[in-house]
Each structure stands twice: as structure tokens, then as C-alpha cells.
Design an enzyme around this catalytic site. Structure first.
Site, PDB file in Angstrom:
ATOM      1  N   ARG A   1      -9.431   8.173  -1.178  1.00 50.67           N
ATOM      2  CA  ARG A   1     -10.389   8.605  -0.011  1.00 50.67           C
ATOM      3  C   ARG A   1     -11.198   9.812  -0.759  1.00 50.67           C
ATOM      4  NH1 ARG A   1      -8.593   6.792   5.064  1.00 50.67           N
ATOM      5  NH2 ARG A   1     -10.560   8.143   5.971  1.00 50.67           N
TER       6      ARG A   1
ATOM      7  N   THR B   1      -6.806   7.065   9.986  1.00 50.70           N
ATOM      8  CA  THR B   1      -6.590   5.857   9.265  1.00 50.70           C
ATOM      9  C   THR B   1      -8.104   5.077   9.203  1.00 50.70           C
ATOM     10  OG1 THR B   1      -5.433   3.812   8.395  1.00 50.70           O
ATOM     11  CG2 THR B   1      -5.384   4.501  10.838  1.00 50.70           C
ATOM     12  N   THR B   2      -8.235   3.926   8.311  1.00 51.68           N
ATOM     13  CA  THR B   2      -9.407   3.243   8.655  1.00 51.68           C
ATOM     14  C   THR B   2      -9.397   2.486  10.038  1.00 51.68           C
ATOM     15  OG1 THR B   2      -9.038   2.742   6.327  1.00 51.68           O
ATOM     16  CG2 THR B   2     -10.696   1.330   7.400  1.00 51.68           C
TER      17      THR B   2
ATOM     18  N   ASP C   1       0.004   4.465  -0.080  1.00 56.89           N
ATOM     19  CA  ASP C   1      -0.833   5.787   0.224  1.00 56.89           C
ATOM     20  C   ASP C   1       0.228   6.862   0.616  1.00 56.89           C
ATOM     21  OD1 ASP C   1      -3.134   4.420  -0.459  1.00 56.89           O
ATOM     22  OD2 ASP C   1      -3.887   4.217   1.548  1.00 56.89           O
ATOM     23  N   HIS C   2       1.143   6.412   1.762  1.00 55.31           N
ATOM     24  CA  HIS C   2       1.940   7.358   2.471  1.00 55.31           C
ATOM     25  C   HIS C   2       3.079   7.981   1.651  1.00 55.31           C
ATOM     26  CE1 HIS C   2      -0.895   7.194   5.673  1.00 55.31           C
ATOM     27  NE2 HIS C   2      -0.774   5.692   5.814  1.00 55.31           N
TER      28      HIS C   2
ATOM     29  N   GLU D   1      -8.667   0.399  -2.821  1.00 55.06           N
ATOM     30  CA  GLU D   1      -9.467   0.552  -1.530  1.00 55.06           C
ATOM     31  C   GLU D   1     -10.455   1.625  -1.808  1.00 55.06           C
ATOM     32  OE1 GLU D   1      -7.408   0.897   2.325  1.00 55.06           O
ATOM     33  OE2 GLU D   1      -6.338  -0.779   1.812  1.00 55.06           O
TER      34      GLU D   1
ATOM     35  N   HIS E   1      -5.648   3.606  -1.498  1.00 53.35           N
ATOM     36  CA  HIS E   1      -6.878   4.158  -1.173  1.00 53.35           C
ATOM     37  C   HIS E   1      -7.300   5.423  -1.662  1.00 53.35           C
ATOM     38  CE1 HIS E   1      -9.625   4.243   2.677  1.00 53.35           C
ATOM     39  NE2 HIS E   1     -10.248   4.625   1.568  1.00 53.35           N
TER      40      HIS E   1
ATOM     41  N   HIS F   1      -3.652  -4.208   7.988  1.00 52.67           N
ATOM     42  CA  HIS F   1      -3.864  -3.204   8.871  1.00 52.67           C
ATOM     43  C   HIS F   1      -2.770  -3.153   9.936  1.00 52.67           C
ATOM     44  CE1 HIS F   1      -5.243   0.611  10.376  1.00 52.67           C
ATOM     45  NE2 HIS F   1      -5.725   0.865   9.399  1.00 52.67           N
ATOM     46  N   GLY F   2      -1.968  -2.459  10.241  1.00 57.22           N
ATOM     47  CA  GLY F   2      -1.086  -2.196  11.635  1.00 57.22           C
ATOM     48  C   GLY F   2       0.015  -3.066  11.351  1.00 57.22           C
TER      49      GLY F   2
ATOM     50  N   GLY G   1       1.204  -1.308   4.457  1.00 54.12           N
ATOM     51  CA  GLY G   1       1.540   0.032   3.944  1.00 54.12           C
ATOM     52  C   GLY G   1       2.578   1.016   4.677  1.00 54.12           C
ATOM     53  N   HIS G   2       2.085   1.492   5.859  1.00 45.15           N
ATOM     54  CA  HIS G   2       2.640   2.203   6.998  1.00 45.15           C
ATOM     55  C   HIS G   2       4.071   1.804   7.055  1.00 45.15           C
ATOM     56  CE1 HIS G   2       3.706   4.852  10.146  1.00 45.15           C
ATOM     57  NE2 HIS G   2       3.187   5.824   9.705  1.00 45.15           N
TER      58      HIS G   2
ATOM     59  N   GLU H   1     -10.947  -9.201   3.446  1.00 47.58           N
ATOM     60  CA  GLU H   1      -9.733  -8.709   3.981  1.00 47.58           C
ATOM     61  C   GLU H   1      -9.912  -8.650   5.502  1.00 47.58           C
ATOM     62  OE1 GLU H   1      -7.359  -5.782   2.255  1.00 47.58           O
ATOM     63  OE2 GLU H   1      -6.505  -5.094   4.220  1.00 47.58           O
TER      64      GLU H   1
ATOM     65  N   ARG I   1      -6.947  12.951   0.381  1.00 48.57           N
ATOM     66  CA  ARG I   1      -5.970  13.322   1.433  1.00 48.57           C
ATOM     67  C   ARG I   1      -4.530  12.986   0.949  1.00 48.57           C
ATOM     68  NH1 ARG I   1      -7.368  10.479   7.140  1.00 48.57           N
ATOM     69  NH2 ARG I   1      -9.344  11.317   6.718  1.00 48.57           N
ATOM     70  N   HIS I   2      -4.444  11.769   0.255  1.00 48.04           N
ATOM     71  CA  HIS I   2      -3.022  11.184  -0.113  1.00 48.04           C
ATOM     72  C   HIS I   2      -3.420  10.998  -1.642  1.00 48.04           C
ATOM     73  CE1 HIS I   2      -4.862   7.782   1.183  1.00 48.04           C
ATOM     74  NE2 HIS I   2      -4.681   7.802   2.777  1.00 48.04           N
TER      75      HIS I   2
ATOM     76  N   ASN J   1       0.904  -1.278   0.102  1.00 45.26           N
ATOM     77  CA  ASN J   1      -0.142   0.040   0.072  1.00 45.26           C
ATOM     78  C   ASN J   1       0.831   1.242   0.042  1.00 45.26           C
ATOM     79  OD1 ASN J   1      -1.421   2.342   1.293  1.00 45.26           O
ATOM     80  ND2 ASN J   1      -3.229   0.824   1.659  1.00 45.26           N
TER      81      ASN J   1
HETATM   82  N1  PXP Z   1      -6.015  -2.832   4.383  1.00 46.15           N
HETATM   83  C1  PXP Z   1      -6.860  -1.680   4.361  1.00 46.15           C
HETATM   84  C2  PXP Z   1      -8.344  -2.166   4.059  1.00 46.15           C
HETATM   85  C3  PXP Z   1      -6.448  -0.532   4.919  1.00 46.15           C
HETATM   86  O1  PXP Z   1      -7.404   0.412   4.816  1.00 46.15           O
HETATM   87  C4  PXP Z   1      -5.125  -0.116   5.214  1.00 46.15           C
HETATM   88  C5  PXP Z   1      -4.870   0.987   5.550  1.00 46.15           C
HETATM   89  O2  PXP Z   1      -5.114   2.110   4.540  1.00 46.15           O
HETATM   90  C6  PXP Z   1      -4.239  -1.236   5.106  1.00 46.15           C
HETATM   91  C7  PXP Z   1      -4.459  -2.653   4.675  1.00 46.15           C
HETATM   92  C8  PXP Z   1      -2.736  -1.126   5.443  1.00 46.15           C
HETATM   93  O3  PXP Z   1      -2.635  -0.601   6.498  1.00 46.15           O
HETATM   94  P1  PXP Z   1      -1.260  -0.143   7.151  1.00 46.15           P
HETATM   95  O4  PXP Z   1      -0.940   1.069   6.558  1.00 46.15           O
HETATM   96  O5  PXP Z   1      -1.234   0.044   8.817  1.00 46.15           O
HETATM   97  O6  PXP Z   1      -0.253  -1.208   6.839  1.00 46.15           O
END
Ligand code: PXP
Length: 239
Positions: free
Chosen positions: A45, A100-101, A9-10, A70, A43, A191-192, A213-214, A151, A49-50, A7
Site C-alpha cells: 500500500r 481494507t479494500t 498482509d496481516h 496487489e 498488497h 475478499h472476505g 488472507g484475513h 479478480e 501500513r503492513h 495473502n
Molecule cells: N483480493 C484482493 C484484491 C484484496 O484486496 C484482498 C485484501 O487485501 C484480498 C483478496 C483478501 O481479502 P481477505 O483478507 O478478506 O481474505
């Protein structure tokens, strides 16, 4: 062997902080693919924002692996997806004020507003995934709605501070993976997740793709995108 969806996004978050052209998430996606990413996730949005519309348009033309978009299940986003035709759409809940989500989709509660988007996207030839908490009833509802994939939201596991609650959250993910597969759904997770906590989730088995992603973008700032992706891909593949 599990796959890694990166991901980006950042990368766009850093660009938007200055309102300039760099760093370009499209370049980041190409580097991630060169380093072995199995897919690219962005993603788009509502508040842009990104990731911007231009990014998704260019990524659709340049990503050679798989593009996972996403998005919220709104008319605007469904229209964009049907025009650009990403390989996969992951429907997520979206709140303007969140960083974030924050959680999975409440598929049970919002069943009627998710029904048309899921159908329209699938008719357009797009694989549809629903981002859900590791909750059996939500997973069954996703199946009833006709989703191809779920997911599983790994946020609660990642945020658990003591070993006991961490084990409980991991068990919930394990049960959710098994339930999803038993129902005939493909199962992704994300996520996370980071370079430390991903191992235990990989070890559960049964998860097709991790969307991360992050932590990858954070490491990429220091060591470069290719190394950051290579190191995460090795972990996800059980290395
Ligand atoms: N999966 C989904 C559905 C998300 O919304 C996100 C964050 O955009 C991620 C995965 C990735 O999360 P992270 O950036 O914490 O790795």
C-alpha cells in the site's frame, strides 16, 4: 481444481503493530508454500501500513510458487512492479482511510488512468489482473483494457446477512465468472472469504484461483500457518 493464493498482509500487520522484525511475512510465505499454497499475495500500500518494500523484494527472491502483487495503479507502484517483476499484478482501488479494500476498481470511470499501467505491466511480461465487482459492464471494460485476468470482489456476498441477499450476491458472482470466461479472461476471486463461506463459491466452478488472507492468518495465529493453509487449500480444491 481451483488454486489457493495466500495473502500474508496481516502477518505484516502484527509485525508493524510493534515496529519490530517479527513475525516475518517472508517466513510465513515459506510455511504457506510448504503447506500447499499455489501462490503468495501481498498488497504493497501507498502508506506501507503492513507490507514493506523489503518484504516484496525478499519474496520475489524466495517465493517458489507464484507471487501476486496487489497495488494501486500509480506511477510509484508500476515502477516497483517493473523492477521486481512479480508473476502477476492485481490492480486494486486504494483509499488511505479505508481499513481494507472496499470495492472493485471502477474500470469504466478510470479507464484512461488504467490504460498505461496495464500496458506497461504487460509489456514487462507481468500478468495483469483487475479487481472488479461482479458487474458485467466492469468486466467488459477490463477486457477492452487488455487485462489478462479479473479478480471478482466477493465482499458483498461475504457480508450478506440473510439467505435471500446471500443467494442474490452468489448469483452475481456466478454470472460474472461466466461472463469473464466467455470474454476469454482468466477469473480469480477474493475478499472476505473464510472457512465457512468459501464452499458455495467453490461449488460455482470456473474460478481459477482464490485469494484469501484475513481468515487464514487469523486461524494461523491459533493453529499454525501450515494447518490453516492445508485446511483452506482442501476447501478450495473442493474437499
Ligand atoms: N483480493 C484482493 C484484491 C484484496 O484486496 C484482498 C485484501 O487485501 C484480498 C483478496 C483478501 O481479502 P481477505 O483478507 O478478506 O481474505
Amino acid at each position: 481444481m481451483a488454486k489457493l493464493g495466500v495473502n500474508i498482509d496481516h502477518v505484516a500487520t502484527v509485525r508493524q503493530a510493534r515496529g519490530v522484525a517479527e513475525p516475518d511475512p517472508v517466513t510465513a510465505a515459506a510455511l504457506a508454500e510448504l503447506a500447499g499454497a499455489d501462490g503468495i499475495t501481498v498488497h504493497l500500500r501507498e502508506d506501507r501500513r503492513h507490507i514493506q518494500d523489503r518484504d516484496v523484494e525478499l519474496l520475489r527472491r524466495t517465493v517458489g510458487t507464484r507471487l501476486n502483487l496487489e497495488m494501486a495503479a500509480t506511477d510509484e507502484m508500476v515502477g516497483i512492479a517493473l523492477k521486481l517483476l512479480p508473476d502477476c499484478v492485481t490492480l486494486v482501488p486504494e483509499k488511505r482511510e479505508e481499513l481494507t479494500t472496499e470495492g472493485g476498481l471502477d474500470v469504466i470511470r478510470y479507464r484512461s488512468s488504467l490504460k498505461d499501467p496495464v500496458e506497461l505491466l504487460r509489456q514487462g511480461g507481468i500478468t495483469v489482473s483487475l479487481f472488479v465487482d461482479p458487474d458485467l459492464e466492469q468486466i467488459k471494460a477490463a477486457r477492452r483494457l487488455g487485462a489478462d485476468y479479473i479478480e471478482i470482489h466477493t465482499g458483498a456476498y461475504c457480508e450478506a446477512r440473510d439467505p435471500g441477499s446471500r443467494r442474490i450476491e452468489l448469483e452475481k458472482i456466478d454470472n460474472a465468472v461466466r461472463a469473464g470466461r466467455k470474454l476469454g479472461l482468466g477469473v480469480n476471486a477474493g475478499h472476505g472469504l473464510n472457512y465457512q463461506n468459501v464452499r458455495e463459491v467453490v461449488a460455482l466452478g470456473g474460478i481459477e484461483e482464490f485469494n484469501i488472507g484475513h481468515s487464514i492468518v487469523s486461524r494461523a495465529v491459533l493453529v499454525g500457518m501450515e494447518r490453516a493453509v492445508r485446511e483452506m487449500a482442501a476447501l478450495v480444491r473442493g474437499g
